[in-house]
Enzyme design. Structure first.
Site, PDB file in Angstrom:
ATOM      1  N   LYS A 149       0.837  -1.195   0.000  1.00 24.18           N
ATOM      2  CA  LYS A 149       0.000   0.000   0.000  1.00 24.18           C
ATOM      3  C   LYS A 149       0.873   1.246   0.000  1.00 24.18           C
ATOM      4  O   LYS A 149       1.917   1.279  -0.629  1.00 24.18           O
ATOM      5  CB  LYS A 149      -0.972  -0.066   1.167  1.00 24.18           C
ATOM      6  CG  LYS A 149      -1.933  -1.266   1.051  1.00 24.18           C
ATOM      7  CD  LYS A 149      -3.165  -1.096   1.897  1.00 24.18           C
ATOM      8  CE  LYS A 149      -4.167  -2.205   1.632  1.00 24.18           C
ATOM      9  NZ  LYS A 149      -5.460  -1.920   2.281  1.00 24.18           N
ATOM     10  N   GLY A 156       8.281  -3.592   0.163  1.00 29.78           N
ATOM     11  CA  GLY A 156       7.313  -3.726  -0.922  1.00 29.78           C
ATOM     12  C   GLY A 156       8.061  -4.061  -2.194  1.00 29.78           C
ATOM     13  O   GLY A 156       8.972  -3.326  -2.578  1.00 29.78           O
ATOM     14  N   CYS A 200       1.181   1.790   4.934  1.00 28.50           N
ATOM     15  CA  CYS A 200       1.077   0.379   4.548  1.00 28.50           C
ATOM     16  C   CYS A 200      -0.320  -0.183   4.790  1.00 28.50           C
ATOM     17  O   CYS A 200      -0.502  -1.400   4.897  1.00 28.50           O
ATOM     18  CB  CYS A 200       2.131  -0.461   5.259  1.00 28.50           C
ATOM     19  SG  CYS A 200       3.817   0.109   4.965  1.00 28.50           S
TER      20      CYS A 200
END
Length: 241
Positions: A88, A159, A188
């Protein structure tokens, strides 16, 4: 999770850069990935970014900052860049060490194994500084356990993207960064935990320069299997991701 996860037996080309604009670094990753697929070396980029928010593919609208977030009076607004990595939204900026391993993975591909190795390398760096960290089940990254009335706190985010068996994007270790920038987002996608830094936890200034060499060594060792992935006590089962 022993042995090398890399398809190459040649050494990793570690490039310690200064401050690099996010879009420039992203293009650099793509160019290096193309070169790796064509037979070039594995590469680890270590750098910092000017302040920027980067949104992974699973970012929800409510997790983004408002149209303008200045952080402090008179400061410039922080750009939001949509990326092709997993996860995210997060923040990058001065005082945070960002690492982009451009690695050809061995077959069969095991992305979870790869992420666990990145986590292990950062857990070791923190431990060598006197800070105990670990994992939280169901959530990537490196965490400070809850205790003394404080929630779990993320000190390093991860990520990644894997394309053509080659990794892009990577990790971000908070060293001595301005944590206020995280308050404008849901970091996140996690709303029930905090964000912290090495300096905040250790009570002294821990700059990027102090840890950069240790991070390079630990990441290379973890990817090659010299630093094995271990269980770390204190992790809990997360209620959400």
């Amino acid at each position: 999770m022993t042995g090398s996860i890399r398809s190459s037996t040649a050494g990793i080309d570690v490039r310690q850069l200064g401050s690099v604009d996010y879009q420039t670094a992203w293009q650099m990753q793509r160019d290096l990935a193309d070169a790796r697929v064509a037979g070039g070396p594995d590469t680890l980029l270590l750098l910092q970014h000017p302040a920027v928010y980067t949104a992974g593919r699973r970012t929800e609208p409510h997790e983004r900052p408002g149209p303008v977030f200045a952080g402090a009076a008179g400061a410039e607004a922080i750009d939001v860049v949509d990326t092709d990595r997993g996860g995210k939204i997060t923040w990058h900026g001065p005082g945070q060490l960002v690492g982009y391993p451009i690695i050809g993975l061995a077959q069969p591909l095991d992305v979870v194994n790869y992420v666990r190795r990145l986590e292990e390398s950062l857990i070791k760096v923190c431990l060598d500084l006197g800070l105990e960290t670990g994992r939280v089940e169901g959530r990537s990254g490196v965490w400070i356990p809850a205790g003394s009335g404080r929630p779990e706190r993320k000190i390093a985010a991860i990520g990644v993207r894997v394309s053509r068996a080659t990794t892009l994007h990577g990790f971000a270790l908070n060293c001595d960064c301005d944590l206020a920038a995280f308050t404008a987002i849901v970091p996140c996608g996690i709303s029930d935990a905090g964000v912290t830094s090495l300096s905040a936890e250790l009570g002294r200034t821990v700059g990027v320069e102090e840890v950069r060499g240790a991070v390079a060594d630990a990441v290379c060792n973890a990817l090659d299997g010299a630093l094995p992935v271990r269980d770390h006590p204190g992790a809990r089962v997360a209620s959400s991701t």
